[in-house]
Design a protein around this motif. Structure first.
Motif, PDB file in Angstrom:
ATOM      1  N   UNK A 155      18.425  -8.179 -23.076  1.00 44.28           N
ATOM      2  CA  UNK A 155      19.739  -7.963 -22.462  1.00 44.28           C
ATOM      3  C   UNK A 155      20.847  -8.497 -23.369  1.00 44.28           C
ATOM      4  N   UNK A 156      20.631  -8.392 -24.667  1.00 41.24           N
ATOM      5  CA  UNK A 156      21.616  -8.895 -25.628  1.00 41.24           C
ATOM      6  C   UNK A 156      22.993  -8.268 -25.419  1.00 41.24           C
ATOM      7  N   UNK A 157      23.022  -7.038 -24.876  1.00 46.26           N
ATOM      8  CA  UNK A 157      24.287  -6.336 -24.640  1.00 46.26           C
ATOM      9  C   UNK A 157      24.828  -6.538 -23.230  1.00 46.26           C
ATOM     10  N   UNK A 158      24.044  -7.157 -22.335  1.00 47.56           N
ATOM     11  CA  UNK A 158      24.240  -6.865 -20.910  1.00 47.56           C
ATOM     12  C   UNK A 158      24.629  -8.036 -20.021  1.00 47.56           C
ATOM     13  N   UNK A 159      24.977  -9.192 -20.578  1.00 49.90           N
ATOM     14  CA  UNK A 159      25.386 -10.276 -19.687  1.00 49.90           C
ATOM     15  C   UNK A 159      26.631  -9.841 -18.905  1.00 49.90           C
ATOM     16  N   UNK A 160      26.625 -10.116 -17.612  1.00 52.31           N
ATOM     17  CA  UNK A 160      27.722  -9.685 -16.754  1.00 52.31           C
ATOM     18  C   UNK A 160      27.480  -8.351 -16.081  1.00 52.31           C
ATOM     19  N   UNK A 161      26.439  -7.626 -16.513  1.00 54.55           N
ATOM     20  CA  UNK A 161      26.097  -6.352 -15.897  1.00 54.55           C
ATOM     21  C   UNK A 161      25.274  -6.550 -14.643  1.00 54.55           C
TER      22      UNK A 161
END
Length: 382
Positions: A155-161
């Motif tokens: 989830x390197x792109x996805x914190x807050x998703x």
């Protein structure tokens, strides 16, 4: 120049870092645990382990999952190479599952078909939440239970998703989740990463591998402690420790994560509106996920554009706009081709690579800059 991404560091962030620099602890101090606990609570996970970067996070997650020589890790070709390299660090073999043509995430349908038709099953599967949109994790989790593999969410792109109303990172449908805090990501620690899990045994292993395989936990030692100074190395670990300086920045940044994500979502909605009449295929979102929008990736409709992609890049750069491309399919890299992969192995990923580019998207991108980017695209694509 307008670059594709950059960090936002404010006065409060700087003051938080200065406070640590003036404290007694620059590393292995209280700022680490404070940061870990905040991220875990925000995501709804029980445990978090901060490390030097997302690559080291993936590495120790694989080790904690028991990945070793003779095992196999599956991931997507459309990712940064670290999502595959982490398995090689453990001596495991790598294979890939092609992407979904709409979301560009790993295709769960292709994953199921490969599981059915392949004799050697994976020990670990690493789905990548590309651009910030979660993969369809519930379907993948059912396959994990059926075929007995562990899931490490990249989830390197996805914190807050979000996925199905819960924050990415809650580990509801996985064993571990990895975040990146690189400067172009949504939240930064300069360089940094983190592993989240709900499993206490995995957490203990992650802590061990993060710091040389050394423990002061009497429950893990092979003999009784000699005194308060005593420690034991019980496995071969690494020095993957984050500093308190980085953790202080990360904790401060986390106070604004919802603000960061909200602004990114607004910019995406503006892009969607401004670009709707251009010969581009805009990002597709599944109903179950709410992306945090690390990246905004568009596909060129070459049925309507009579220009090479490289020329589009060059002309946009001449106008002061730096496009990017995420990513070159991992299986086409020379290292992985030396392991036996070849062009044509994963056609959806290869077709994707030929047609897409990444537009600038970051918190400080102004509406005027965004309007300028769109105007430049209109001129270049006409």
């Amino acid at each position: 120049m307008i670059f594709y991404g950059k960090q936002n560091v404010n006065k409060v962030d700087i003051e938080a870092v200065v406070s640590v620099l003036q404290s007694d602890f620059l590393t292995q101090g209280p700022a680490i645990e404070k940061f870990e606990q905040y991220v875990a609570k925000y995501c709804g996970a029980k445990y978090a382990v901060a490390v030097t970067n997302a690559t080291s996070a993936l590495h120790i997650a694989c080790l904690a999952a028991g990945l070793k020589k003779g095992d196999i890790l599956w991931t997507t070709p459309i990712t940064f190479t670290a999502s595959a390299n982490c398995g090689r660090y453990c001596g495991a073999d790598i294979d890939f599952v092609d992407i979904d043509k709409k979301t560009y995430n790993i295709s769960v349908e292709e994953l199921e078909e490969k599981l059915i038709n392949t004799d050697v099953k994976p020990k670990v599967v690493v789905p990548v939440h590309f651009t910030g949109q979660s993969c369809d994790m519930e379907k993948m989790y059912r396959l994990a239970k059926q075929y007995n593999f562990k899931i490490i969410e990249d989830a390197s792109h996805a914190i807050g998703g979000e996925y199905k109303g819960h924050k990415v990172g809650c580990c509801e449908f996985s064993d571990m989740v990895v975040f990146s805090f690189h400067p172009v990501k949504i939240v930064t620690t300069g360089e940094g990463g983190m592993v989240l899990t709900n499993n206490k045994d995995l957490y203990d292993k992650l802590i061990l591998y993060r710091s040389h395989g050394i423990t002061r936990n009497q429950d893990l030692m092979t003999k009784k402690s000699d005194g308060p100074w005593y420690y034991q190395q019980i496995d071969l670990g690494f020095n993957y420790r984050m500093t308190d300086i980085q953790a202080a920045l990360g904790y401060s940044q986390m106070q604004r994560i919802d603000e960061f994500v909200t602004k990114r979502r607004y910019l995406v909605n503006r892009y969607n509106d401004l670009l709707k009449d251009l010969p581009l295929i805009l990002p597709y979102q599944i109903d179950e996920a709410n992306s945090s929008w690390h990246l905004y990736v568009v596909k060129i409709d070459f049925n309507k554009v009579n220009k090479a992609k490289v020329d589009i890049f060059k002309e946009m750069k001449n106008k002061g706009v730096c496009l990017n491309l995420h990513y070159i399919p991992v299986h086409t890299q020379p290292y992985y081709q030396s392991l036996g992969f070849k062009q044509g192995d994963f056609p959806n990923s290869e077709a994707y690579y030929k047609e897409v580019f990444t537009l600038p998207l970051y918190y400080d991108l102004s509406y005027e800059e965004q309007d300028y980017i769109v105007q430049c695209l209109k001129e270049v694509l006409e």
